[in-house]
Design a protein around this motif. Structure first.
Motif, PDB file in Angstrom:
ATOM      1  N   ALA A 228      45.144  32.445  44.723  1.00 28.69           N
ATOM      2  CA  ALA A 228      45.566  32.977  43.425  1.00 28.69           C
ATOM      3  C   ALA A 228      44.621  32.528  42.314  1.00 28.69           C
ATOM      4  CB  ALA A 228      46.997  32.539  43.120  1.00 28.69           C
ATOM      5  N   ALA A 229      44.108  31.291  42.415  1.00 29.13           N
ATOM      6  CA  ALA A 229      43.192  30.784  41.379  1.00 29.13           C
ATOM      7  C   ALA A 229      41.890  31.577  41.369  1.00 29.13           C
ATOM      8  CB  ALA A 229      42.918  29.299  41.612  1.00 29.13           C
ATOM      9  N   THR A 230      41.378  31.907  42.553  1.00 29.64           N
ATOM     10  CA  THR A 230      40.138  32.693  42.654  1.00 29.64           C
ATOM     11  C   THR A 230      40.286  33.999  41.885  1.00 29.64           C
ATOM     12  OG1 THR A 230      40.104  31.906  44.953  1.00 29.64           O
ATOM     13  CG2 THR A 230      38.369  33.426  44.287  1.00 29.64           C
ATOM     14  N   HIS A 231      41.378  34.698  42.174  1.00 28.95           N
ATOM     15  CA  HIS A 231      41.623  35.979  41.519  1.00 28.95           C
ATOM     16  C   HIS A 231      41.857  35.807  40.013  1.00 28.95           C
ATOM     17  CE1 HIS A 231      41.774  38.467  45.127  1.00 28.95           C
ATOM     18  NE2 HIS A 231      42.472  37.517  45.716  1.00 28.95           N
ATOM     19  N   ARG A 232      42.529  34.717  39.650  1.00 27.35           N
ATOM     20  CA  ARG A 232      42.837  34.511  38.226  1.00 27.35           C
ATOM     21  C   ARG A 232      41.574  34.377  37.394  1.00 27.35           C
ATOM     22  NH1 ARG A 232      46.220  30.673  38.797  1.00 27.35           N
ATOM     23  NH2 ARG A 232      44.931  28.872  38.299  1.00 27.35           N
ATOM     24  N   PHE A 233      40.549  33.692  37.927  1.00 29.70           N
ATOM     25  CA  PHE A 233      39.291  33.560  37.186  1.00 29.70           C
ATOM     26  C   PHE A 233      38.702  34.945  36.882  1.00 29.70           C
ATOM     27  CE2 PHE A 233      38.883  29.435  39.743  1.00 29.70           C
ATOM     28  CZ  PHE A 233      39.485  28.686  38.746  1.00 29.70           C
ATOM     29  N   LEU A 234      38.727  35.819  37.891  1.00 29.75           N
ATOM     30  CA  LEU A 234      38.171  37.162  37.719  1.00 29.75           C
ATOM     31  C   LEU A 234      39.012  37.976  36.741  1.00 29.75           C
ATOM     32  CD1 LEU A 234      36.012  39.189  38.599  1.00 29.75           C
ATOM     33  CD2 LEU A 234      37.502  39.844  40.497  1.00 29.75           C
ATOM     34  N   LEU A 235      40.321  37.879  36.857  1.00 26.02           N
ATOM     35  CA  LEU A 235      41.216  38.641  35.977  1.00 26.02           C
ATOM     36  C   LEU A 235      41.080  38.206  34.520  1.00 26.02           C
ATOM     37  CD1 LEU A 235      44.354  38.750  38.274  1.00 26.02           C
ATOM     38  CD2 LEU A 235      43.099  40.735  37.432  1.00 26.02           C
ATOM     39  N   GLU A 236      40.962  36.913  34.297  1.00 22.45           N
ATOM     40  CA  GLU A 236      40.797  36.429  32.924  1.00 22.45           C
ATOM     41  C   GLU A 236      39.496  36.944  32.324  1.00 22.45           C
ATOM     42  OE1 GLU A 236      41.199  32.217  32.763  1.00 22.45           O
ATOM     43  OE2 GLU A 236      43.319  32.228  33.324  1.00 22.45           O
ATOM     44  N   ALA A 237      38.441  36.986  33.129  1.00 24.03           N
ATOM     45  CA  ALA A 237      37.161  37.515  32.643  1.00 24.03           C
ATOM     46  C   ALA A 237      37.282  38.996  32.301  1.00 24.03           C
ATOM     47  CB  ALA A 237      36.082  37.301  33.701  1.00 24.03           C
ATOM     48  N   LEU A 238      37.940  39.754  33.159  1.00 23.12           N
ATOM     49  CA  LEU A 238      38.119  41.189  32.899  1.00 23.12           C
ATOM     50  C   LEU A 238      38.923  41.422  31.626  1.00 23.12           C
ATOM     51  CD1 LEU A 238      38.843  42.423  36.535  1.00 23.12           C
ATOM     52  CD2 LEU A 238      36.827  42.969  35.169  1.00 23.12           C
ATOM     53  N   CYS A 239      39.966  40.606  31.412  1.00 20.13           N
ATOM     54  CA  CYS A 239      40.785  40.750  30.210  1.00 20.13           C
ATOM     55  C   CYS A 239      39.982  40.409  28.957  1.00 20.13           C
ATOM     56  CB  CYS A 239      42.023  39.858  30.305  1.00 20.13           C
ATOM     57  SG  CYS A 239      43.255  40.443  31.494  1.00 20.13           S
ATOM     58  N   LYS A 240      39.170  39.361  29.027  1.00 13.49           N
ATOM     59  CA  LYS A 240      38.349  38.984  27.877  1.00 13.49           C
ATOM     60  C   LYS A 240      37.301  40.046  27.563  1.00 13.49           C
ATOM     61  CE  LYS A 240      38.911  33.994  28.415  1.00 13.49           C
ATOM     62  NZ  LYS A 240      38.279  32.711  28.833  1.00 13.49           N
ATOM     63  N   MET A 241      36.920  40.812  28.597  1.00 13.45           N
ATOM     64  CA  MET A 241      35.957  41.896  28.406  1.00 13.45           C
ATOM     65  C   MET A 241      36.650  43.214  28.050  1.00 13.45           C
ATOM     66  SD  MET A 241      33.617  40.893  31.711  1.00 13.45           S
ATOM     67  CE  MET A 241      32.433  42.240  31.598  1.00 13.45           C
ATOM     68  N   ASP A 242      37.992  43.124  27.824  1.00 18.06           N
ATOM     69  CA  ASP A 242      38.823  44.289  27.477  1.00 18.06           C
ATOM     70  C   ASP A 242      38.853  45.342  28.575  1.00 18.06           C
ATOM     71  OD1 ASP A 242      39.544  43.228  24.978  1.00 18.06           O
ATOM     72  OD2 ASP A 242      37.717  43.991  24.052  1.00 18.06           O
TER      73      ASP A 242
END
Length: 331
Positions: A228-242
């Motif tokens: 879950a942590a692996t995916h969370r890093f990617l998801l947070e980046a995508l959200c910050k990039m809108d």
């Protein structure tokens, strides 16, 4: 436990001859329970009586002193051992590990070099312990020690590479970390989950999402499943990039592969959608979250309530507030 051991040693002393074995048993016992004053007194008495003190007993003293948080006393004892040439590889390993735990890395490195003077070849475990500590404090020094280790003919293992790779990505040295990761894989060392996660987190912090995705695919080829942590890093980046739609699609792929997002992951996505003025989409993801068994906390409810209020969605607000009370979540 200490009282029981005291009774045992008293009886041992009473019924056994005062032999080297009896003395050694008592010293080792006191070291095991961390009662070092009687241990060192008995050791001194053994020396006075001319008994041979083997390196195993000296190492027990070192471990006992370190266990009792008397590292400086352990160093003094170790210095006497070195002077009398009563050390072995384990002696150095015990002291190096204690110094690294106390972040006295320079002293640990000095000890490493003194091993060569005493004709002891440091093994990969001793190098790893120092590299692990140095990668947190002096990353450049850790890399130099890594090179010296190879020059000395000691082959790095997975742990060696992992400490360095994680240190590089934690401090933003992405190119250097990527090169070490490549060397690691080429040498046949398989990165562990924590190493892959450090790489992905470092890449996502600078929004190199495609590189992070490549590393996730590399994980699968190495037989290491993202968590879950692996995916969370990617998801947070995508959200910050809108890239919120892409982030949601990634969440759905996670669910399809059986890796269920945690509450923190959903909270990040819901918060971003609410800030972007997309309350209905946030609400759909909220329902999806509940559907897979994740329990929202009051902060998620508050985000959705504020977003629906701003959009004049009175019915949605009422439903959410009622649901909060039914689930026992305090506003």
């Amino acid at each position: 436990a200490g009282d029981a051991f005291a009774l045992f040693t008293r009886d041992l002393w009473r019924y056994c001859a005062r032999s080297a074995i009896a003395y050694k048993t008592m010293v080792e016992g006191y070291c095991y329970v961390g009662d070092m004053d009687p241990a060192t007194r008995i050791l001194a008495q053994m020396e006075k009586m001319g008994f041979h003190i083997d390196v195993g007993l000296h190492n027990a003293i070192l471990r006992g002193l370190i266990r009792a948080k008397r590292v400086d006393d352990a160093l003094d004892h170790f210095a006497k051992m070195e002077k009398n040439r009563d050390t072995d590889l384990e002696s150095y390993s015990i002291v190096v590990s204690a110094l690294c735990d106390e972040k006295r890395v320079d002293k640990a490195v000095d000890l490493l070099y003194s091993m060569n003077e005493e004709s002891f070849l440091p093994d990969v475990g001793i190098y790893n312990r120092i590299i692990e500590a140095m990668s947190e404090l002096q990353l450049h020094g850790a890399y130099l020690l890594f090179e010296q280790m190879i020059e000395a003919g000691v082959l790095p293992n997975s742990a060696t590479f992992s400490f360095l790779v994680r240190g590089c990505f934690k401090r933003g040295f992405l190119d250097e970390g990527s090169e070490l990761l490549r060397q690691m894989v080429e040498s046949g060392c398989v990165p562990e989950l924590a190493t892959f996660n450090a790489v992905i987190e470092g890449l996502c912090k600078v929004r190199r999402v495609e590189n992070a995705r490549w590393v996730m695919n590399e994980m699968a080829s190495q037989g290491c499943s993202p968590d879950a942590a692996t995916h969370r890093f990617l998801l947070e980046a995508l959200c910050k990039m809108d890239k919120l739609d892409e982030a949601h699609r990634h969440v759905q792929r996670m669910i399809a592969t059986g890796c269920l997002p945690d509450t923190v992951t959903y909270s990040f996505l819901i918060k971003k959608l609410c800030k972007e003025g997309r309350p209905m989409e946030a609400h759909r993801i909220f329902k999806e979250m509940i559907g897979i068994g994740r329990e929202p906390d009051s902060s998620i409810y508050n985000l959705l309530l504020a977003s629906h209020c701003a959009a004049s969605k009175a019915t949605a607000c009422y439903e959410l507030f009622t649901q909060m009370k039914e689930r026992g979540v305090l506003p």
